[in-house]
Structures are given as structure tokens and as C-alpha cells.
Scaffold this active site. Structure first.
Site, PDB file in Angstrom:
ATOM      1  N   LYS A 193       0.873  -1.176   0.000  1.00  0.00           N
ATOM      2  CA  LYS A 193       0.000   0.000   0.000  1.00  0.00           C
ATOM      3  C   LYS A 193       0.906   1.220   0.000  1.00  0.00           C
ATOM      4  CE  LYS A 193      -4.078   1.923   2.219  1.00  0.00           C
ATOM      5  NZ  LYS A 193      -3.600   3.303   2.210  1.00  0.00           N
ATOM      6  N   GLU A 196      -0.928   4.962  -7.951  1.00  0.00           N
ATOM      7  CA  GLU A 196      -0.473   5.889  -6.924  1.00  0.00           C
ATOM      8  C   GLU A 196       0.715   6.689  -7.445  1.00  0.00           C
ATOM      9  OE1 GLU A 196      -2.460   5.333  -4.306  1.00  0.00           O
ATOM     10  OE2 GLU A 196      -1.472   6.302  -2.614  1.00  0.00           O
ATOM     11  N   LYS A 224      -3.231  -2.376   7.600  1.00  0.00           N
ATOM     12  CA  LYS A 224      -2.390  -1.214   7.949  1.00  0.00           C
ATOM     13  C   LYS A 224      -1.329  -1.601   8.969  1.00  0.00           C
ATOM     14  CE  LYS A 224      -3.679   2.775   7.386  1.00  0.00           C
ATOM     15  NZ  LYS A 224      -3.886   3.937   6.579  1.00  0.00           N
ATOM     16  N   CYS A 234       8.309  36.817  10.079  1.00  0.00           N
ATOM     17  CA  CYS A 234       9.389  37.705   9.668  1.00  0.00           C
ATOM     18  C   CYS A 234       8.702  38.807   8.849  1.00  0.00           C
ATOM     19  CB  CYS A 234      10.393  36.942   8.798  1.00  0.00           C
ATOM     20  SG  CYS A 234      11.541  38.018   7.969  1.00  0.00           S
TER      21      CYS A 234
HETATM   22  S1  IVH Z   1      -6.958  -0.587  -4.686  1.00  0.00           S
HETATM   23  C1  IVH Z   1     -11.358  -0.302  -5.244  1.00  0.00           C
HETATM   24  N1  IVH Z   1      -4.368  -1.044  -4.582  1.00  0.00           N
HETATM   25  O1  IVH Z   1      -4.916   3.037  -0.836  1.00  0.00           O
HETATM   26  C2  IVH Z   1      -9.872  -0.350  -5.205  1.00  0.00           C
HETATM   27  N2  IVH Z   1      -5.201   0.927  -3.533  1.00  0.00           N
HETATM   28  O2  IVH Z   1      -8.072   3.474   0.533  1.00  0.00           O
HETATM   29  C3  IVH Z   1      -9.293   0.750  -4.425  1.00  0.00           C
HETATM   30  N3  IVH Z   1      -3.460   2.321  -2.547  1.00  0.00           N
HETATM   31  O3  IVH Z   1      -6.013   5.944  -1.721  1.00  0.00           O
HETATM   32  C4  IVH Z   1      -7.859   0.898  -4.412  1.00  0.00           C
HETATM   33  N4  IVH Z   1      -1.752   1.059  -3.079  1.00  0.00           N
HETATM   34  O4  IVH Z   1      -4.741   4.953  -3.719  1.00  0.00           O
HETATM   35  C5  IVH Z   1      -5.372  -0.215  -4.222  1.00  0.00           C
HETATM   36  N5  IVH Z   1      -2.110  -1.570  -4.589  1.00  0.00           N
HETATM   37  C6  IVH Z   1      -3.103  -0.735  -4.250  1.00  0.00           C
HETATM   38  C7  IVH Z   1      -2.867   0.454  -3.529  1.00  0.00           C
HETATM   39  C8  IVH Z   1      -3.950   1.258  -3.193  1.00  0.00           C
HETATM   40  C9  IVH Z   1      -2.116   2.178  -2.484  1.00  0.00           C
HETATM   41  C10 IVH Z   1      -4.211   3.450  -1.971  1.00  0.00           C
HETATM   42  C11 IVH Z   1      -5.268   3.987  -2.872  1.00  0.00           C
HETATM   43  C12 IVH Z   1      -6.286   4.596  -1.937  1.00  0.00           C
HETATM   44  C13 IVH Z   1      -6.049   3.852  -0.670  1.00  0.00           C
HETATM   45  C14 IVH Z   1      -7.228   2.958  -0.394  1.00  0.00           C
END
Ligand code: IVH
Length: 451
Positions: free
Chosen positions: A119, A184, A335, A450
Site C-alpha cells: 500500500k 499511486e 495497515k 518575519c
Molecule cells: S486498490 C477499489 N491497490 O490506498 C480499489 N489501492 O483506501 C481501491 N493504494 O487511496 C484501491 N496502493 O490509492 C489499491 N495496490 C493498491 C494500492 C492502493 C495504495 C491506496 C489507494 C487509496 C487507498 C485505499
């Protein structure tokens, strides 16, 4: 088209830039130096500035120098960008899996395959392609309407601008006329550290973490600033608009993935960067193991992650599992635990922002916390320093959890390495460290300026 004309040269430069981008980002074997590459981009920008009629939607410099009016317009997502539910503990990961079993009783959790993806802690983005060409980038926003950041995302080298020109057989047949790639935008850790060094040297804003700096760099009104920040992109999802590449395999002759892992392989083959740390794993026990492993090794990755996204790999199950109003049931974000560690507070310094605001921050003995090396932590303002009564030389507790700004929680006075005799209370300077002018705090205000 006359040889040597600006039009011919612009076309030549675009081809050269695309070629070198591919050498660099896809083949890992650049043929020219960064400086030579930058010179090509600058030359193309120059031609496009002199001849705006020559700008094409797929130009590698797209939008650079465009007026602010075209930035941050609203974009309605044709397919909403959903959010994910979280699992904070392994027990919550298991109860998510058990819920899958209740919804689809014939599932075997010991064999079911999951796509386990880091993630990445960046900014969610949706990239739209038309006939293989990058035409628009939008932030997630509220999931239904985001911001148009096309001009800024166009400066991100690892975002492919033309996915039909990469030499795969039958590529065009496999591309729907319009599709979106989601992923991302992030800032690699090394770039983040270098950027903060530059920001401090210039008396600019110190970014709290790579996510904030990616978001800040993407939201620049001037794409040149975004271009100077070396942002990168990981793709993790593809959605079709015509032909429904992912959700509907019914279009004759059109390839369509049946698994998330296949979609990732397609993205990779089409030239999108896909994290090498994404793996397909069978059985929920092995998934939990993978989550533990990634958490343990999160600091070894060159980019910051705050968890693992676990997705049911088989796409037909996505339809059966469905979604809530907010998030799909077929995926969960595991998480990582937040982290707190103690370290030496070397000094308290004051930085002057663009608006002239003086912000105290802690310079710390470097410490690995919350997924990155923290050497700087904000102290917000004079009152916060006073309230926490942290003093140079103290051992302090540093807190950095997920998205939050690294923070000095307070002194750890019982620490074995705490000084026997503390230094006097720190006082906010009355002289600006960058211009030597007076620092002024207006009555009733918490911030110092400042003038
Ligand atoms: S899937 C319906 N895959 O995590 C699918 N999200 O709350 C939704 N994120 O802001 C997202 N890596 O941008 C997915 N491999 C990944 C991810 C990913 C990061 C982020 C995503 C979103 C949050 C999910």
C-alpha cells in the site's frame, strides 16, 4: 512537412524523448545522460512555447507552462474511485476473510488466491487513455469528482504517454478505445530526503513525509515545479470504458483479464510501472505471513508504504462479493502499526516559509520511525515548544504513524541517555534566521512572522 521546420523538429524531439524515456524507465538502460535528456525536453518546450499550435495531446511536455485556468478543474470519474476498509490487526484480517466465506460459502480460505500489493503511501490518481494516448489525470477527490492534474502528471516520467508504441504484438487490438489506469503517484524516499534538504537550504516548507511531498508536488500551479520533484507512479488497476476491459469480458475479440494478477501483468506489458513487491499468494494464512514480512521489511523498500492491500485475485468473485457504499468487499487494506521511538533532540531551529511564517522544528539524531528516517520533526509554533518543554540535548519521543507529520511528543526524562542536567528552556528567536530582520508575534496569534 518540411524537414527542419519547427513541426518536423518537434515530432523528432517527441520521438527521441519517448525513446529515451523507454530506455530509462522500461528497459533500465539509458543511452544518454540526464542532462542531455533534459536538453531535449527544454528544446521541445521552447518550440511549443513559440508555436502553441504544434502542441499535441500526447506531447511529453504536456501542459507545462499552461495557465492556471486549465489546472484543477473538476473531473467526474466515469467509474468512481472507491476507498478501502482497513484491518489494523491480524485478527481483523482474519475476520475480513471469514466474512468472504460467509458471503460465498464455497470459498476455501486455505486455497483462495489473493493479490498482495504494497500500500504505497502517495496520491491516488486515475489516468485516462484514448486510443492508447494519455489524455487526462485526475485525483481521487471525493471518489466521484476529482481534480484535473493532467499538466502536472504529464511531467511524471514513469507515466506512459503512449501505450500503443511499445512494440508488443497485437497491442492495439487489446486496447479499448478508452480506458483508465489507476494507481499511486508517490515520491521515492531518496528524492524525499533530497527535496527536504533543498527546501531547508532555501528556507522553504519542510515536508512531513513522502506522501505529503508527493501531494504538494502534484498540486503545484506551475508544472515546472512538479517536474523538478522526480515523482513516480505505480499502477494497480485498469478500468475499461468502452469494452469494459476489466468488468465485462463480453466484447468479442477483446482480451480481458480474469484475475487481478493478470491485470497487473497486462499493465506491466503495456509499459506501466507495477510494483515488483506485488505477489499472488494462496491461502489467508500465507497472506498474513506476507503482511508480517512486508511490515518487517518496509524500511528496505525505496518507497514508503503504510500497509498491504489484499485483494481477492479472481475477478468473477468481485462481482459476487460486491461492495458497500464506500468500499469493495473483495479487498482490504492491512495497515501497519504506528511507530514511536526515542532519539536525541540535537537542536531546535526556525524555518521561514513563503508567507514569512517562522516555524520551529526539531533537528533530531536520525531515527527509523514510521517507515522512514526522521531527522526533522515539526514543533508547530512557540507555544507548542513551550507546552512540550523540549530542550536541545534532551532525549525525545518521536511519533510518526502512517500519514501524520513526524512529531516530537515530548522529552523522555527517565531515559538512560537523558542529560543529567538539562539545558535552559528554549526561547523563540527574535531575529529572523534568513534575513536577520525582526521576528514578530502579534498579540493573540500563535504564529510568529518575519516582517
Ligand atoms: S486498490 C477499489 N491497490 O490506498 C480499489 N489501492 O483506501 C481501491 N493504494 O487511496 C484501491 N496502493 O490509492 C489499491 N495496490 C493498491 C494500492 C492502493 C495504495 C491506496 C489507494 C487509496 C487507498 C485505499
Amino acid at each position: 512537412m518540411a524537414a527542419g521546420s519547427p513541426k518536423a523538429r518537434a515530432a523528432e524531439l517527441r520521438a527521441l524523448i519517448n525513446h529515451h524515456n523507454e530506455r530509462y524507465h522500461v528497459l533500465d538502460s539509458p543511452e544518454i545522460s540526464d542532462a542531455e535528456f533534459d536538453a531535449l525536453v527544454r528544446e521541445l518546450r521552447g518550440i511549443e512555447a513559440d508555436h502553441p499550435e504544434l502542441v499535441t495531446p500526447d506531447t511529453p511536455t504536456l501542459g507545462v507552462g499552461a495557465g492556471p485556468s486549465s489546472l484543477f478543474a473538476e473531473v467526474r470519474h466515469e467509474t468512481p474511485m472507491m476507498s478501502l476498509d482497513n484491518a489494523q490487526t491480524e485478527a481483523e484480517l482474519w475476520s475480513w476473510a471469514k466474512r468472504l466465506e460467509r458471503l460465498v460459502p464455497d470459498l476455501d480460505l486455505t486455497k483462495l488466491e489473493f493479490s498482495c500489493e504494497p500500500k504505497v503511501d502517495g496520491v491516488a490518481i486515475s489516468l485516462t487513455y484514448e486510443r492508447g494516448r494519455f489524455v487526462q489525470a485526475a485525483t481521487r477527490g471525493n471518489g466521484f469528482v476529482g481534480e484535473d492534474v493532467t499538466a502536472n502528471v504529464a511531467t511524471v516520467k514513469s507515466v506512459p504517454k503512449d501505450v500503443s508504441a511499445r512494440g508488443l504484438p497485437d497491442r492495439r487490438k487489446q486496447l479499448p478505445d478508452r480506458f483508465a489506469v489507476r494507481g499511486e503517484i508517490y515520491m521515492p524516499r531518496a528524492e524525499f530526503d533530497a527535496l527536504n534538504e533543498r527546501q531547508i537550504a532555501a528556507g522553504g516548507k519542510v515536508f512531513a513525509n513522502p506522501r505529503n511531498s508527493a501531494a504538494g508536488s502534484l498540486r503545484q500551479k506551475d508544472p515546472e515545479i512538479t517536474a523538478s520533484r522526480a515523482l513516480a507512479f505505480w499502477a494497480y488497476q485498469v478500468v475499461g470504458f468502452e469494452g469494459e476491459l476489466v468488468e465485462n469480458a463480453s466484447r468479442p475479440g477483446q482480451w480481458s483479464p480474469t484475475r487481478q494478477s493478470e491485470a497487473l501483468a497486462w499493465l506491466k506489458a503495456a509499459g506501466f510501472p507495477v510494483s515488483p513487491d506485488a505477489h499472488t499468494i494462496a491461502g489467508i494464512e500465507a497472506v498474513a505471513q506476507r503482511c508480517r514480512e512486508l511490515e518487517e521489511h518496509r524500511h528496505d523498500l525505496p518507497y514508503e508504504i503504510d500497509g498491504v492491500v489484499v485483494k481477492v485475485d479472481e475477478l468473477s468473485l468481485h462481482e459476487r462479493l460486491g461492495r458497500t457504499s464506500r468500499a469493495p468487499r473483495w479487498a482490504i487494506a492491512f495497515k501497519f502499526a504506528p511507530e514511536e521511538l526515542s532519539t536525541r533532540l540535537i537542536d531546535i531551529e526556525v524555518s521561514i516559509g513563503r508567507t514569512g511564517r517562522a516555524t520551529p522544528f526539531a533537528r533530531l539524531s536520525p531515527v527509523f520511525v514510521g517507515g522512514s528516517t526522521v531527522q526533522l520533526a515539526t514543533l508547530h509554533n512557540e507555544d507548542q515548544v513551550a507546552a512540550k518543554d523540549v530542550r536541545p540535548g534532551d532525549m525525545v519521543l518521536v511519533h510518526k504513524a502512517g500519514d501524520v507529520i513526524p512529531e516530537v511528543v515530548g522529552p523522555v526524562q527517565g531515559h538512560p541517555e537523558a542529560p543529567k542536567r538539562r539545558r535552559p528552556r528554549w526561547r523563540f528567536p527574535i531575529v529572523c534566521p534568513s534575513c536577520a530582520g525582526p521576528l514578530v508575534r502579534l498579540p493573540g496569534e500563535s504564529d510568529t512572522y518575519c516582517t
